[in-house]
Scaffold this active site. Sequence first.
Site, PDB file in Angstrom:
ATOM      1  N   ASN A 172     -11.479  84.786  60.864  1.00 31.67           N
ATOM      2  CA  ASN A 172      -9.837  84.794  61.289  1.00 31.67           C
ATOM      3  C   ASN A 172      -8.742  85.691  60.698  1.00 31.67           C
ATOM      4  OD1 ASN A 172      -7.956  83.760  62.285  1.00 31.67           O
ATOM      5  ND2 ASN A 172      -7.307  81.992  61.415  1.00 31.67           N
TER       6      ASN A 172
ATOM      7  N   LYS B  57      -6.277  86.314  62.190  1.00 33.01           N
ATOM      8  CA  LYS B  57      -4.837  85.813  61.804  1.00 33.01           C
ATOM      9  C   LYS B  57      -3.539  87.199  63.023  1.00 33.01           C
ATOM     10  CE  LYS B  57      -5.709  83.167  58.088  1.00 33.01           C
ATOM     11  NZ  LYS B  57      -4.994  81.765  57.349  1.00 33.01           N
TER      12      LYS B  57
ATOM     13  N   HIS C 257      -5.912  75.225  63.965  1.00 32.83           N
ATOM     14  CA  HIS C 257      -5.529  76.118  63.118  1.00 32.83           C
ATOM     15  C   HIS C 257      -4.606  75.324  62.608  1.00 32.83           C
ATOM     16  CE1 HIS C 257      -5.115  78.396  60.300  1.00 32.83           C
ATOM     17  NE2 HIS C 257      -6.453  78.279  59.862  1.00 32.83           N
TER      18      HIS C 257
ATOM     19  N   GLU D   1      -1.762  76.299  60.716  1.00 30.67           N
ATOM     20  CA  GLU D   1      -0.997  77.369  60.774  1.00 30.67           C
ATOM     21  C   GLU D   1      -0.272  77.393  62.378  1.00 30.67           C
ATOM     22  OE1 GLU D   1      -2.561  81.159  60.068  1.00 30.67           O
ATOM     23  OE2 GLU D   1      -2.634  80.054  57.588  1.00 30.67           O
TER      24      GLU D   1
ATOM     25  N   GLU E 204     -10.188  72.238  56.911  1.00 28.34           N
ATOM     26  CA  GLU E 204      -9.138  73.571  55.887  1.00 28.34           C
ATOM     27  C   GLU E 204      -8.077  73.000  55.461  1.00 28.34           C
ATOM     28  OE1 GLU E 204     -10.169  78.035  57.655  1.00 28.34           O
ATOM     29  OE2 GLU E 204      -8.748  76.935  58.898  1.00 28.34           O
TER      30      GLU E 204
ATOM     31  N   GLY F 270      -5.148  80.021  51.907  1.00 30.14           N
ATOM     32  CA  GLY F 270      -4.232  81.879  51.135  1.00 30.14           C
ATOM     33  C   GLY F 270      -3.352  81.290  50.093  1.00 30.14           C
TER      34      GLY F 270
ATOM     35  N   SER G 144      -9.326  79.716  51.293  1.00 32.08           N
ATOM     36  CA  SER G 144      -9.703  80.739  49.912  1.00 32.08           C
ATOM     37  C   SER G 144     -10.990  81.428  50.037  1.00 32.08           C
ATOM     38  CB  SER G 144      -8.967  80.118  48.814  1.00 32.08           C
ATOM     39  OG  SER G 144      -7.913  79.903  48.810  1.00 32.08           O
TER      40      SER G 144
ATOM     41  N   GLY H 111      -7.772  85.555  54.563  1.00 35.42           N
ATOM     42  CA  GLY H 111      -7.595  87.053  53.857  1.00 35.42           C
ATOM     43  C   GLY H 111      -8.784  87.447  53.472  1.00 35.42           C
TER      44      GLY H 111
HETATM   45  O1  LIG Z   1      -6.849  79.761  57.178  1.00 37.92           O
HETATM   46  C1  LIG Z   1      -7.910  79.932  56.979  1.00 37.92           C
HETATM   47  C2  LIG Z   1      -8.892  80.310  57.739  1.00 37.92           C
HETATM   48  O2  LIG Z   1      -8.062  79.923  58.985  1.00 37.92           O
HETATM   49  C3  LIG Z   1      -8.023  80.444  55.437  1.00 37.92           C
HETATM   50  O3  LIG Z   1      -7.622  81.547  55.549  1.00 37.92           O
HETATM   51  P1  LIG Z   1      -7.227  81.802  53.541  1.00 37.92           P
HETATM   52  O4  LIG Z   1      -9.487  82.683  53.584  1.00 37.92           O
HETATM   53  O5  LIG Z   1      -6.889  83.332  53.666  1.00 37.92           O
HETATM   54  O6  LIG Z   1      -7.755  81.234  52.818  1.00 37.92           O
END
Ligand SMILES: O=C(CO)COP(=O)(O)O
Length: 251
Positions: A9, A11, A97, A99, A170, A176, A215, A237
């Site tokens: 992802n 983002k 998601h 976010e 998640e 993150g 993560s 990330g």
């Molecule tokens: O939100 C995520 C994937 O959709 C996870 O993000 P990270 O891998 O940066 O923690």
Amino acid sequence: MKKLLMAANWKMYKTVEEGVATARELVSLLGTLPQDREVLVCPPFTMMHSVCPILAGNAGCHSGAQNFYPAAQGAFTGEVAPEQLLDLGCTYALAGHSERRHVLGEMDELIGRKVAFGLEAGLKMILCIGETSVERRLGQIEEVLVRQLESGLAGVLSTATAENLAVAYEPVWAIGTGDVAGPDEILAAHALVRSKLESLLPSEGAQIRILYGGSVKPDNAAAIIRLDNVDGVLVGGASLKADSFSQIVLA
Ligand SMILES: O=C(CO)COP(=O)(O)O
């Protein structure tokens, strides 16, 4: 055989040029994928026209949307329809998601409509769920995950299959933060999701893929995908660099 789904992802990162370079490097590092896994990259809309064909050129690689609006077309300023995504060669989409839930304020009901509309339109859907750190502290993990699954899948109980639906667990506190969930936490949450999927979708629930996200890095991916009921990962990330994401895919 259930294939592992190794998903990226991106983002709201990267210019078109950067996305194209990363996608090219990724397919070249991956080469022929191992039989037991598939790759999915969800880039920002702005670069899908250029990035989707690069992924489609490598067997087992797919592209997905991070979001869409659940309508065929119309006066929805700023939104993108499933047909427009399919037109680009995009085959998957995320819904729910963390976010979108916690930063953009999307509610369970809209997320459920997205899952149903996306499946109906022909996209493969990944329903993302997960508890916040406060909900975990208050002992509400089961309540939150069950509610997000029931509302997310309410409109698809007769149409969802292991082919067109996956769930991503998640935990919000692990996204993150570098604070990856421990094996016992992942095992417990994924067992709960599995048993709920089996009761909601009796004929498909055992086969629907459950991804872990939060993560995931090259050094923890192998241990995570070996856990029971973990059928892939959703990576933020560490998916932005082709080198680190390819190590995760091949972990
Ligand atoms: O939100 C995520 C994937 O959709 C996870 O993000 P990270 O891998 O940066 O923690």
